[in-house]
Design an enzyme around this catalytic site. Structure first.
Site, PDB file in Angstrom:
ATOM      1  CE1 TYR A  11      -3.078   3.055   0.664  1.00  0.00           C
ATOM      2  CE2 TYR A  11      -2.620   2.828   3.019  1.00  0.00           C
ATOM      3  CZ  TYR A  11      -3.206   3.520   1.966  1.00  0.00           C
ATOM      4  OH  TYR A  11      -3.923   4.655   2.222  1.00  0.00           O
ATOM      5  CG  ASP A  50      12.311 -13.409   1.329  1.00  0.00           C
ATOM      6  OD1 ASP A  50      11.280 -13.975   1.739  1.00  0.00           O
ATOM      7  OD2 ASP A  50      13.098 -12.771   2.067  1.00  0.00           O
ATOM      8  CB  ALA A  73      10.099  -5.923   2.094  1.00  0.00           C
ATOM      9  CE1 TYR A 140       4.875  -3.671  11.528  1.00  0.00           C
ATOM     10  CE2 TYR A 140       3.614  -2.207  12.948  1.00  0.00           C
ATOM     11  CZ  TYR A 140       4.270  -2.450  11.758  1.00  0.00           C
ATOM     12  OH  TYR A 140       4.323  -1.472  10.800  1.00  0.00           O
ATOM     13  CG  PHE A 168       1.381   8.628  14.155  1.00  0.00           C
ATOM     14  CD1 PHE A 168       2.750   8.811  13.943  1.00  0.00           C
ATOM     15  CD2 PHE A 168       0.944   8.587  15.470  1.00  0.00           C
ATOM     16  CE1 PHE A 168       3.651   8.961  15.000  1.00  0.00           C
ATOM     17  CE2 PHE A 168       1.824   8.746  16.538  1.00  0.00           C
ATOM     18  CZ  PHE A 168       3.175   8.937  16.305  1.00  0.00           C
ATOM     19  N   GLY A 284      -4.134  -4.408  23.155  1.00  0.00           N
ATOM     20  CA  GLY A 284      -2.935  -3.665  22.754  1.00  0.00           C
ATOM     21  C   GLY A 284      -3.191  -2.302  22.135  1.00  0.00           C
TER      22      GLY A 284
HETATM   23  N1  UFG Z   1     -10.883  -0.043  14.894  1.00  0.00           N
HETATM   24  C1  UFG Z   1     -12.201  -0.347  15.157  1.00  0.00           C
HETATM   25  N2  UFG Z   1     -12.818  -1.256  14.348  1.00  0.00           N
HETATM   26  C2  UFG Z   1     -12.185  -1.863  13.302  1.00  0.00           C
HETATM   27  C3  UFG Z   1     -10.843  -1.527  13.035  1.00  0.00           C
HETATM   28  C4  UFG Z   1     -10.215  -0.612  13.848  1.00  0.00           C
HETATM   29  O1  UFG Z   1     -12.796   0.162  16.100  1.00  0.00           O
HETATM   30  O2  UFG Z   1     -12.810  -2.699  12.629  1.00  0.00           O
HETATM   31  C5  UFG Z   1     -10.209   0.954  15.735  1.00  0.00           C
HETATM   32  C6  UFG Z   1      -8.975   0.402  16.411  1.00  0.00           C
HETATM   33  O3  UFG Z   1      -9.331  -0.218  17.630  1.00  0.00           O
HETATM   34  C7  UFG Z   1      -8.152   1.682  16.594  1.00  0.00           C
HETATM   35  C8  UFG Z   1      -8.528   2.538  15.384  1.00  0.00           C
HETATM   36  O4  UFG Z   1      -9.761   1.992  14.899  1.00  0.00           O
HETATM   37  O5  UFG Z   1      -8.553   2.340  17.741  1.00  0.00           O
HETATM   38  C9  UFG Z   1      -7.514   2.472  14.265  1.00  0.00           C
HETATM   39  O6  UFG Z   1      -7.230   1.108  14.010  1.00  0.00           O
HETATM   40  P1  UFG Z   1      -6.363   0.618  12.763  1.00  0.00           P
HETATM   41  O7  UFG Z   1      -6.308  -0.877  12.837  1.00  0.00           O
HETATM   42  O8  UFG Z   1      -6.898   1.244  11.529  1.00  0.00           O
HETATM   43  O9  UFG Z   1      -4.957   1.246  13.041  1.00  0.00           O
HETATM   44  P2  UFG Z   1      -4.018   1.110  14.324  1.00  0.00           P
HETATM   45  O10 UFG Z   1      -4.021   2.442  14.998  1.00  0.00           O
HETATM   46  O11 UFG Z   1      -4.299  -0.069  15.156  1.00  0.00           O
HETATM   47  O12 UFG Z   1      -2.684   0.727  13.598  1.00  0.00           O
HETATM   48  C10 UFG Z   1      -1.803   1.674  13.120  1.00  0.00           C
HETATM   49  C11 UFG Z   1      -1.017   1.072  11.981  1.00  0.00           C
HETATM   50  C12 UFG Z   1      -0.153  -0.054  12.487  1.00  0.00           C
HETATM   51  C13 UFG Z   1       0.659   0.410  13.655  1.00  0.00           C
HETATM   52  C14 UFG Z   1      -0.221   0.978  14.717  1.00  0.00           C
HETATM   53  C15 UFG Z   1       0.554   1.545  15.866  1.00  0.00           C
HETATM   54  O13 UFG Z   1      -1.888   0.596  10.971  1.00  0.00           O
HETATM   55  O14 UFG Z   1       0.701  -0.494  11.452  1.00  0.00           O
HETATM   56  O15 UFG Z   1      -0.990   2.055  14.181  1.00  0.00           O
HETATM   57  O16 UFG Z   1      -0.152   1.368  17.049  1.00  0.00           O
HETATM   58  F1  UFG Z   1       1.367  -0.607  14.181  1.00  0.00           F
END
Ligand code: UFG
Length: 336
Positions: A11, A50, A73, A140, A168, A284
């Site tokens: 992406y 790879d 990657a 991760y 972010f 987490g």
């Molecule tokens: N969320 C929902 N429902 C969903 C998906 C996500 O409520 O179906 C919430 C998550 O709990 C979070 C927010 O939406 O509070 C954002 O979630 P994402 O999964 O879109 O993104 P994250 O913040 O978890 O993840 C991002 C990056 C990761 C990185 C992380 C660091 O995508 O690569 O931030 O904490 F590791």
């Protein structure tokens, strides 16, 4: 002189390839296509392989006269990393060590690295500054931090120059809509919300509504993928200028939006119904993650162009509407 983009079919990688090519760079891509899409690689030769294959990496570096590597990657799913930590250490940490060996063997000493807000873990303050404590809460983030630290030792030992970009929450698509976000499985909030708007999902599960935030849902800092791409281009320029050493920069908008706000904005942008279901907290997830990106602006000269959430969601919506099945059924460019 060219740039090798590992993970350039993914992406953020594919948008960075497009950005580099648009600015006149000669680019070559290495991707194992585990998560990436052949059709996402536009205007650059693609090697399917790879990063741990040092013979292949060496061949690419020599053949294409690579002077800088932009390294995406990696395995990048937080939940999966908790289930399979050794896979993450092998692919991410060992993979990067192998990549660096091949680079150094061929005299390539510049690397721009796809790092993450996950290196911070539970933040000690908002917005998060690069000098804040890095205490990852999952494998991760731990592997990405280990790689950043590996760069420091390789800087001291071999003169490796690196820029680590701690993203972010990336969202949005290329303005031409030629490329966009297509993960399988999809775990990220913005595409999930838009898939619900398209009727491809029955609802959005909101993970937790009892966080210490204004509406109880998690707050994140959403940044447009083209703004991430431009930061990589600027990081390549910084390394080539010789001013860099071993640096890390946050990339975010500096503004936080709650999960509920993202859904509300998506309802306005799409003018569609987006059904919501409350769900338990996801393990987490920190309550609030917002970047201080002043350093990237000051040092790299980075100027994000897509600063408000409605613009970012509209960009993602354009892609999802025009590609409801992502890259499926697209014509694939030739492999190198
Ligand atoms: N969320 C929902 N429902 C969903 C998906 C996500 O409520 O179906 C919430 C998550 O709990 C979070 C927010 O939406 O509070 C954002 O979630 P994402 O999964 O879109 O993104 P994250 O913040 O978890 O993840 C991002 C990056 C990761 C990185 C992380 C660091 O995508 O690569 O931030 O904490 F590791």
């Amino acid at each position: 002189m060219s740039v090798l983009v590992t993970g350039g079919a993914g992406y953020i990688g594919s948008h960075t390839v497009a950005e580099l090519v648009a600015h006149g760079e000669s680019v070559v891509v290495l991707d194992n296509l585990r998560q990436g899409h052949r059709a996402a690689v536009l205007q650059a030769p693609l090697y399917v392989g790879d990063i741990r294959d040092t013979a292949l990496v060496s061949e690419i570096l020599r053949k294409h006269e690579v002077d800088t590597v932009v390294h995406f990657a990696a395995h990048s799913l937080v939940g999966e990393s908790v289930q399979k930590p050794l896979d993450y250490y092998d692919n991410n940490v060992n993979g990067t060590a192998k990549l660096l060996s091949a680079m150094l063997e061929n005299g390539v000493k510049r690397i721009v690295f796809s790092s993450t807000a996950a290196v911070y873990g539970e933040p000690v303050r908002t917005p998060i500054d690069e000098a804040d404590p890095t205490v990852p809460t999952n494998p991760y983030g731990e592997t990405k931090l280990a790689i950043e630290r590996m760069f420091r030792w390789c800087h001291d030992a071999y003169g490796l120059q690196s820029v680590s970009l701690r993203y972010f929450n990336a969202a949005g698509a290329h303005p031409t809509l030629a490329i966009g976000e297509d993960h399988s499985p999809e775990t990220h909030l913005v595409p999930i919300v838009l898939q619900a708007a398209l009727g491809q999902r029955p609802h959005v599960a909101v993970f937790g509504n009892d966080y210490p935030t204004s509406d109880g849902t998690c707050i994140r800092d959403y940044i447009h993928v083209m703004d991430l791409a431009s930061a990589h281009r600027l990081a390549v320029a910084r390394l080539r200028s010789g001013d860099g050493g071993c640096e890390a920069f946050n990339l975010g908008s500096g503004t936080g939006y709650s999960v509920q706000q993202v859904i509300d904005v998506a309802r306005e942008v799409t003018r569609r119904d987006i059904p919501v279901q409350q769900a338990p907290r996801r393990a987490g997830d920190p309550a609030v993650l917002v970047a201080s990106s002043g350093r990237a602006k000051e040092v790299l000269g980075w100027q994000p162009l897509y600063n408000d959430l409605a613009t970012i969601v509209a960009s993602a919506w354009n892609w999802h509407q025009s590609h409801p099945n992502g890259y499926a059924d697209r014509t694939k460019p030739e492999e190198a």
